[in-house]
Design a protein around this motif. Structure first.
Motif, short mmCIF file in Angstrom:
data_model
loop_
_atom_site.label_atom_id
_atom_site.label_comp_id
_atom_site.label_asym_id
_atom_site.label_seq_id
_atom_site.Cartn_x
_atom_site.Cartn_y
_atom_site.Cartn_z
N GLY A 158 0.82 -1.21 0.00
CA GLY A 158 0.00 0.00 0.00
C GLY A 158 0.85 1.26 0.00
O GLY A 158 0.45 2.29 -0.56
N GLU A 161 7.11 -5.41 1.35
CA GLU A 161 6.46 -6.66 1.79
C GLU A 161 5.10 -6.68 1.12
O GLU A 161 4.13 -6.13 1.64
CB GLU A 161 6.29 -6.65 3.31
N TYR A 199 -2.56 -7.12 0.31
CA TYR A 199 -3.65 -6.29 0.85
C TYR A 199 -3.10 -5.06 1.55
O TYR A 199 -2.06 -5.12 2.21
CB TYR A 199 -4.48 -7.08 1.88
MG LIG Z 1 0.00 -4.89 2.37
#
Ligand SMILES: [Mg+2]
Ligand SMILES: Cc1ncc(C[n+]2csc(CCOP(=O)(O)OP(=O)(O)O)c2C)c(N)n1
Length: 337
Positions: free
Chosen positions: A164, A190, A194
């Motif tokens: 993200g 990493e 999500y």
């Molecule tokens: Mg993530």
């Protein structure tokens, strides 16, 4: 860095015969991963009992990224990470008791009990901070590398961040500056697929994150983040190059968090077959299987390591719970104002 993708195949095939010292090192990687898993499981229980306040972001399933990468660093290198960073700070060698004490808000915690889960810091072991602002630490990691160059110290600044974070402005500024000044930064994404409750494809048009490096003429490599040896070997090579002016590298480590995003998120937004497939690729089980296959240890030996790790974490937890909270008189100490 010759190949585009480092995979378990590369690392395991390269294994060959190992010396006694190498075997001890390999078993040490296994032990470290298990200790971190036990630590996170303990944190989850303490959080549920309301003994750990605030929030927690657990990293079960991602241990191979933290342990593989940090095991390739030297004592003078600098590591920065995210709020999901208990694993990275422990992988740098932080005391489990001091880390647990910090999470429990105790006086002898890594930050005097005033930082908590999202701010574990252990400068003497090279862990220069866990950061709660997504991507906010990436310019800091670049600054640490620049400081090393200015002081003529060949240190490497390695920084972990999530998938993200690659949509945050600071990510792009950090990559750009590191690239144009050829700074020794290893950016380790990493990629656990999500960001909070959103799958990466819902937020990020370029889902192969190594592609992002091209905008900055930076090298990038994708690695199996559930293969501790693949991660270690890649970072060792990258660090060696960065130390002699090779410039920065973007690593995309493919991994998965076993648990929800934070607090008590049951993560029901993830398809069960996806979770199942990743549980089968559990980095600890895989590496344990590889160690047995290589004849470095047997099942009983691995069980002994797991028992010892569980005991270490149990002792650390008990010791931390017995510590006092910080003196209220110290509440304005260690604060930037
Ligand atoms: Mg993530
Ligand atoms: C600048 C900023 N925006 C939003 C948040 C809220 N937030 C916390 S974690 C998170 C998801 C980040 O996902 P990713 O970078 O993939 O890391 P992961 O949690 O998966 O390890 C968000 C949006 C934040 N902490 N900081």
């Amino acid at each position: 860095l010759s190949s585009e993708a480092h995979t378990s195949g590369d690392a395991t095939a390269a294994g060959g015969d190992h010396s006694a010292a190498e075997i001890a090192e390999l078993l040490g990687l296994y032990r470290r991963m298990v200790e971190i898993r036990c630590f996170e499981d303990a944190v989850e229980r303490l959080f549920t009992r309301n003994l750990i306040r605030g929030s927690t972001h657990l990293g079960q399933g991602q241990e191979a990224v933290a342990v593989g990468a940090c095991s390739a660093l030297r004592p003078d290198d600098v590591m920065t990470c995210t709020y999901r960073g208990h694993d990275a700070v422990l992988a740098m060698g932080a005391s489990p008791t001091a880390a647990m004490a910090e999470l429990l808000g105790r006086r002898d915690g890594l930050c005097g009990g005033k930082g908590g889960s999202m701010h574990l810091t252990d400068v003497k072991n090279g862990a220069y901070g866990s950061f709660a602002i997504v991507g906010g630490h990436l310019p800091f990691a670049v600054g640490a590398a620049l400081a090393g160059l200015r002081r003529d110290e060949p240190l490497v600044s390695l920084t972990f961040f999530g998938d993200g974070a690659t949509n945050i402005g600071a990510f792009h500024e950090a990559l750009n500056l590191a690239a144009i000044w050829r700074l020794p930064v290893i950016f380790v994404c990493e990629n656990n697929l999500y960001g909070e409750y959103s799958p990466i494809a819902a937020t990020t048009p370029v889902t192969r994150l190594t592609e992002r490096a091209k905008s900055y003429a930076m090298r990038s490599v994708q690695v199996d983040g559930n293969d501790v040896l693949a991660v270690r070997d890649l970072i060792a090579e990258a660090a060696a190059e960065a130390r002699v002016g090779g410039g920065p590298l973007l690593v995309e480590a493919l991994t998965y968090r076993h648990k929800g995003h934070s607090r008590t998120d049951p993560a029901t937004y993830r398809p069960p077959e996806e979770v199942e497939a990743w549980l089968e690729r559990d980095p600890i089980v895989r590496f344990g299987g590889w160690l047995i296959e290589r004849g470095h240890i047997d099942g009983d030996g691995l069980a002994e390591i797991r028992d010892a790790a569980a005991a270490t974490v149990q002792e650390a937890t008990e010791a931390a719970l017995a510590l006092p909270e910080p003196d209220p008189e110290t509440r304005f100490e260690d604060i930037f104002a």
